[in-house]
Design a protein around this motif. Structure first.
Motif, PDB file in Angstrom:
ATOM      1  N   GLN A  88       4.204  13.653  -8.076  1.00 19.80           N
ATOM      2  CA  GLN A  88       2.802  12.936  -8.441  1.00 19.80           C
ATOM      3  C   GLN A  88       2.323  12.558  -7.187  1.00 19.80           C
ATOM      4  OE1 GLN A  88       3.826   9.813 -10.868  1.00 19.80           O
ATOM      5  NE2 GLN A  88       4.152  11.337 -12.640  1.00 19.80           N
ATOM      6  N   VAL A  89       3.096  12.067  -6.133  1.00 17.38           N
ATOM      7  CA  VAL A  89       2.570  11.155  -4.876  1.00 17.38           C
ATOM      8  C   VAL A  89       3.107  11.753  -3.640  1.00 17.38           C
ATOM      9  CG1 VAL A  89       2.389   8.984  -6.195  1.00 17.38           C
ATOM     10  CG2 VAL A  89       4.287   9.428  -4.952  1.00 17.38           C
ATOM     11  N   GLY A  90       3.864  12.931  -3.696  1.00 13.69           N
ATOM     12  CA  GLY A  90       4.345  13.504  -2.466  1.00 13.69           C
ATOM     13  C   GLY A  90       5.557  12.690  -1.902  1.00 13.69           C
ATOM     14  N   PHE A  91       6.051  13.590  -0.648  1.00 16.11           N
ATOM     15  CA  PHE A  91       7.116  12.904  -0.018  1.00 16.11           C
ATOM     16  C   PHE A  91       6.351  11.573   0.846  1.00 16.11           C
ATOM     17  CE2 PHE A  91       9.315  12.410   4.264  1.00 16.11           C
ATOM     18  CZ  PHE A  91      10.796  12.319   3.631  1.00 16.11           C
ATOM     19  N   GLN A  92       5.560  11.546   1.446  1.00 17.99           N
ATOM     20  CA  GLN A  92       5.288  10.475   2.327  1.00 17.99           C
ATOM     21  C   GLN A  92       5.116   9.305   1.617  1.00 17.99           C
ATOM     22  OE1 GLN A  92       5.509  10.336   5.542  1.00 17.99           O
ATOM     23  NE2 GLN A  92       5.866  12.641   5.905  1.00 17.99           N
ATOM     24  N   ARG A  93       4.427   9.301   0.626  1.00 23.22           N
ATOM     25  CA  ARG A  93       3.942   8.064  -0.123  1.00 23.22           C
ATOM     26  C   ARG A  93       5.156   7.384  -1.224  1.00 23.22           C
ATOM     27  NH1 ARG A  93      -0.903   8.423  -3.747  1.00 23.22           N
ATOM     28  NH2 ARG A  93      -0.683   6.268  -3.872  1.00 23.22           N
ATOM     29  N   ALA A  94       5.996   8.194  -1.493  1.00 27.68           N
ATOM     30  CA  ALA A  94       7.062   7.981  -2.580  1.00 27.68           C
ATOM     31  C   ALA A  94       8.045   7.012  -1.631  1.00 27.68           C
ATOM     32  CB  ALA A  94       8.111   9.287  -2.813  1.00 27.68           C
ATOM     33  N   THR A  95       8.459   5.818  -2.344  1.00 29.26           N
ATOM     34  CA  THR A  95       9.245   4.892  -1.824  1.00 29.26           C
ATOM     35  C   THR A  95      10.664   5.099  -2.503  1.00 29.26           C
ATOM     36  OG1 THR A  95       8.834   2.957  -3.308  1.00 29.26           O
ATOM     37  CG2 THR A  95       7.335   3.379  -1.059  1.00 29.26           C
ATOM     38  N   MET A  96      11.862   4.370  -1.786  1.00 29.02           N
ATOM     39  CA  MET A  96      13.123   4.286  -2.372  1.00 29.02           C
ATOM     40  C   MET A  96      13.169   3.571  -3.564  1.00 29.02           C
ATOM     41  SD  MET A  96      14.934   6.729  -1.049  1.00 29.02           S
ATOM     42  CE  MET A  96      16.743   6.387  -1.279  1.00 29.02           C
ATOM     43  N   VAL A  97      12.467   2.661  -3.564  1.00 31.77           N
ATOM     44  CA  VAL A  97      12.200   1.645  -4.680  1.00 31.77           C
ATOM     45  C   VAL A  97      11.607   2.265  -5.872  1.00 31.77           C
ATOM     46  CG1 VAL A  97      10.995  -0.578  -5.758  1.00 31.77           C
ATOM     47  CG2 VAL A  97      12.004  -0.445  -3.199  1.00 31.77           C
TER      48      VAL A  97
ATOM     49  N   ASP B 186       0.928  -1.270  -0.073  1.00 30.50           N
ATOM     50  CA  ASP B 186       0.039  -0.019  -0.063  1.00 30.50           C
ATOM     51  C   ASP B 186       0.910   1.310   0.030  1.00 30.50           C
ATOM     52  OD1 ASP B 186      -2.255  -1.487   0.277  1.00 30.50           O
ATOM     53  OD2 ASP B 186      -2.530  -1.497   2.332  1.00 30.50           O
ATOM     54  N   GLY B 187       0.656   2.329  -0.803  1.00 32.81           N
ATOM     55  CA  GLY B 187       1.322   3.462  -0.651  1.00 32.81           C
ATOM     56  C   GLY B 187       2.084   3.447  -1.754  1.00 32.81           C
ATOM     57  N   ASP B 188       2.386   2.314  -2.380  1.00 27.68           N
ATOM     58  CA  ASP B 188       3.588   2.393  -3.403  1.00 27.68           C
ATOM     59  C   ASP B 188       3.130   3.149  -4.737  1.00 27.68           C
ATOM     60  OD1 ASP B 188       5.450   1.706  -5.713  1.00 27.68           O
ATOM     61  OD2 ASP B 188       6.214   0.084  -4.267  1.00 27.68           O
ATOM     62  N   PRO B 189       3.844   4.100  -4.968  1.00 32.74           N
ATOM     63  CA  PRO B 189       3.420   5.075  -6.168  1.00 32.74           C
ATOM     64  C   PRO B 189       3.498   4.379  -7.482  1.00 32.74           C
ATOM     65  CG  PRO B 189       5.412   6.016  -5.019  1.00 32.74           C
ATOM     66  CD  PRO B 189       5.484   4.809  -4.468  1.00 32.74           C
ATOM     67  N   ARG B 190       3.902   3.189  -7.821  1.00 28.87           N
ATOM     68  CA  ARG B 190       3.839   2.595  -8.899  1.00 28.87           C
ATOM     69  C   ARG B 190       2.274   2.023  -9.094  1.00 28.87           C
ATOM     70  NH1 ARG B 190       8.311  -2.010  -7.826  1.00 28.87           N
ATOM     71  NH2 ARG B 190       7.474  -1.786  -5.951  1.00 28.87           N
ATOM     72  N   VAL B 191       1.290   1.926  -8.058  1.00 26.94           N
ATOM     73  CA  VAL B 191       0.201   1.589  -8.063  1.00 26.94           C
ATOM     74  C   VAL B 191      -0.583   2.935  -9.044  1.00 26.94           C
ATOM     75  CG1 VAL B 191      -1.967   1.325  -6.821  1.00 26.94           C
ATOM     76  CG2 VAL B 191       0.014   0.459  -6.059  1.00 26.94           C
ATOM     77  N   THR B 192      -0.269   3.974  -8.825  1.00 25.83           N
ATOM     78  CA  THR B 192      -0.503   4.932  -9.691  1.00 25.83           C
ATOM     79  C   THR B 192      -0.275   5.263 -11.055  1.00 25.83           C
ATOM     80  OG1 THR B 192       0.851   6.826  -9.171  1.00 25.83           O
ATOM     81  CG2 THR B 192      -0.645   6.224  -7.517  1.00 25.83           C
TER      82      THR B 192
ATOM     83  N   LEU C  72      11.373   5.398  -6.381  1.00 20.53           N
ATOM     84  CA  LEU C  72      12.250   6.544  -6.834  1.00 20.53           C
ATOM     85  C   LEU C  72      13.464   6.070  -7.878  1.00 20.53           C
ATOM     86  CD1 LEU C  72      12.111   8.348  -3.460  1.00 20.53           C
ATOM     87  CD2 LEU C  72      11.281   9.402  -5.673  1.00 20.53           C
ATOM     88  N   ALA C  73      13.704   5.043  -7.425  1.00 16.85           N
ATOM     89  CA  ALA C  73      15.011   4.358  -8.088  1.00 16.85           C
ATOM     90  C   ALA C  73      14.288   3.914  -9.424  1.00 16.85           C
ATOM     91  CB  ALA C  73      15.475   3.431  -7.372  1.00 16.85           C
ATOM     92  N   GLU C  74      13.516   3.168  -9.435  1.00 14.56           N
ATOM     93  CA  GLU C  74      12.946   2.750 -10.766  1.00 14.56           C
ATOM     94  C   GLU C  74      12.507   3.763 -11.706  1.00 14.56           C
ATOM     95  OE1 GLU C  74       9.439   0.070 -10.000  1.00 14.56           O
ATOM     96  OE2 GLU C  74      10.703  -1.774  -9.369  1.00 14.56           O
ATOM     97  N   ARG C  75      11.939   4.950 -11.409  1.00 15.67           N
ATOM     98  CA  ARG C  75      11.688   5.929 -12.166  1.00 15.67           C
ATOM     99  C   ARG C  75      12.824   6.804 -12.755  1.00 15.67           C
ATOM    100  NH1 ARG C  75       7.395   9.501 -12.982  1.00 15.67           N
ATOM    101  NH2 ARG C  75       6.141   7.800 -12.426  1.00 15.67           N
ATOM    102  N   ALA C  76      13.989   6.542 -11.940  1.00 18.68           N
ATOM    103  CA  ALA C  76      15.113   7.002 -12.306  1.00 18.68           C
ATOM    104  C   ALA C  76      16.004   6.285 -13.104  1.00 18.68           C
ATOM    105  CB  ALA C  76      16.004   7.847 -11.163  1.00 18.68           C
ATOM    106  N   GLY C  77      15.623   5.230 -13.373  1.00 20.73           N
ATOM    107  CA  GLY C  77      16.441   4.148 -14.210  1.00 20.73           C
ATOM    108  C   GLY C  77      17.675   3.438 -13.228  1.00 20.73           C
ATOM    109  N   THR C  78      17.614   3.246 -12.146  1.00 26.80           N
ATOM    110  CA  THR C  78      18.847   2.844 -11.439  1.00 26.80           C
ATOM    111  C   THR C  78      18.209   2.008 -10.247  1.00 26.80           C
ATOM    112  OG1 THR C  78      20.518   3.676 -10.180  1.00 26.80           O
ATOM    113  CG2 THR C  78      18.696   5.054  -9.806  1.00 26.80           C
ATOM    114  N   THR C  79      18.898   1.755  -9.264  1.00 27.24           N
ATOM    115  CA  THR C  79      18.812   0.742  -8.058  1.00 27.24           C
ATOM    116  C   THR C  79      18.465   1.426  -6.667  1.00 27.24           C
ATOM    117  OG1 THR C  79      21.085   0.334  -7.920  1.00 27.24           O
ATOM    118  CG2 THR C  79      19.859  -1.029  -9.375  1.00 27.24           C
ATOM    119  N   LYS C  80      18.182   1.020  -5.847  1.00 29.99           N
ATOM    120  CA  LYS C  80      17.976   1.665  -4.529  1.00 29.99           C
ATOM    121  C   LYS C  80      19.375   1.838  -3.927  1.00 29.99           C
ATOM    122  CE  LYS C  80      15.865  -0.442  -1.056  1.00 29.99           C
ATOM    123  NZ  LYS C  80      14.985  -1.109  -0.007  1.00 29.99           N
ATOM    124  N   PRO C  81      20.339   0.819  -4.063  1.00 30.27           N
ATOM    125  CA  PRO C  81      21.649   1.387  -3.495  1.00 30.27           C
ATOM    126  C   PRO C  81      22.435   2.241  -4.114  1.00 30.27           C
ATOM    127  CG  PRO C  81      21.239  -1.296  -3.745  1.00 30.27           C
ATOM    128  CD  PRO C  81      20.266  -0.399  -4.351  1.00 30.27           C
TER     129      PRO C  81
END
Length: 236
Positions: free
Chosen positions: A48-57, A11-17, A59-68
């Protein structure tokens, strides 16, 4: 029946949107992204989803990279958000200051036209930057960056109004120049926000409409009214 990948998202993962999947072209790759590339992707998600709902996963996927990789470039989500909103504010400040400087020798009407039209054009080209600062999801560091942006732009715009009135009217405006700058900024920001909300709205046409609105208002200001207002404000 096996669950789909979408149904297993937390729940809350921006990818849902994003229609249940990461946008095409944003899968992690093996290249070494620059900070700007990471910030571009993160800015889209945060806007799109704000600070609270954004996950590092996400964020990394949208940037075309990895969480590490994100953690290697930034200390965490808060630091990443701070960098995104500061960059959005600083970029818009530089853009608007350049527009104001290029129009210094023009009439006040043309200066206003240049500033408002360029603001709308910037928002059309960088909607994520605008929404980071002025969207409904803006919070915390974004609010601070937005207030810094408004104060800086208001001061520069008021300076240009004073320079114009000093040479073209019956005397320079004082605090009334600050009030005029604030109203112009407010109209511009709200016009951009409403235009982005209206699906399919042409921001260039919206910018022209907002400019004509502002010029009509300025054209009916009696300079003596500005001086009476200035006289009512205690000297600072």
């Amino acid at each position: 029946m096996a669950q789909s990948a979408t149904s297993r998202l937390p729940d809350g993962d921006p990818r849902v949107t994003l229609h249940g999947r990461s946008p095409a072209g944003h899968r992690p790759t093996t290249h070494r992204p620059t900070d700007d590339q990471l910030l571009d992707g993160a800015s889209e998600v945060f806007s799109q989803v704000g600070f609270q709902r954004a996950t590092m996963v996400a964020l990394a996927e949208r940037a075309g990279t990895t969480k590490p990789t994100l953690y290697a470039h930034f200390e965490g989500k808060e630091a990443l958000y701070q960098r995104c909103v500061d960059r959005a504010a600083d970029t818009l400040i530089r853009f608007l200051f350049a527009a104001y400087a290029s129009a210094t020798e023009l009439s006040l009407e043309d200066q206003v036209r240049a500033g408002m039209a360029d603001f709308f054009r910037y928002v059309a080209e960088h909607p994520a930057h605008f929404l980071l600062l002025f969207g409904r999801q803006a919070t915390g560091a974004a609010v601070d960056a937005r207030e810094r942006l408004i104060a800086t732009v208001r001061g520069e715009l008021a300076r240009h109004i004073r320079l114009f009135t000093e040479h073209r009217t019956d005397g320079p405006w004082g605090w009334s120049a600050d009030l005029c700058a604030s109203m112009l900024i407010g109209a511009t920001v709200e016009g951009c926000r409403r235009s982005l909300d209206a699906e399919g709205a042409d921001l260039a046409e919206a910018g022209e409409f907002a400019t004509r609105f502002a010029l009509a208002a300025l054209g009916h200001i009696d300079p003596s009214a500005a001086h009476r207002l200035d006289a009512s404000v205690p000297a600072r």
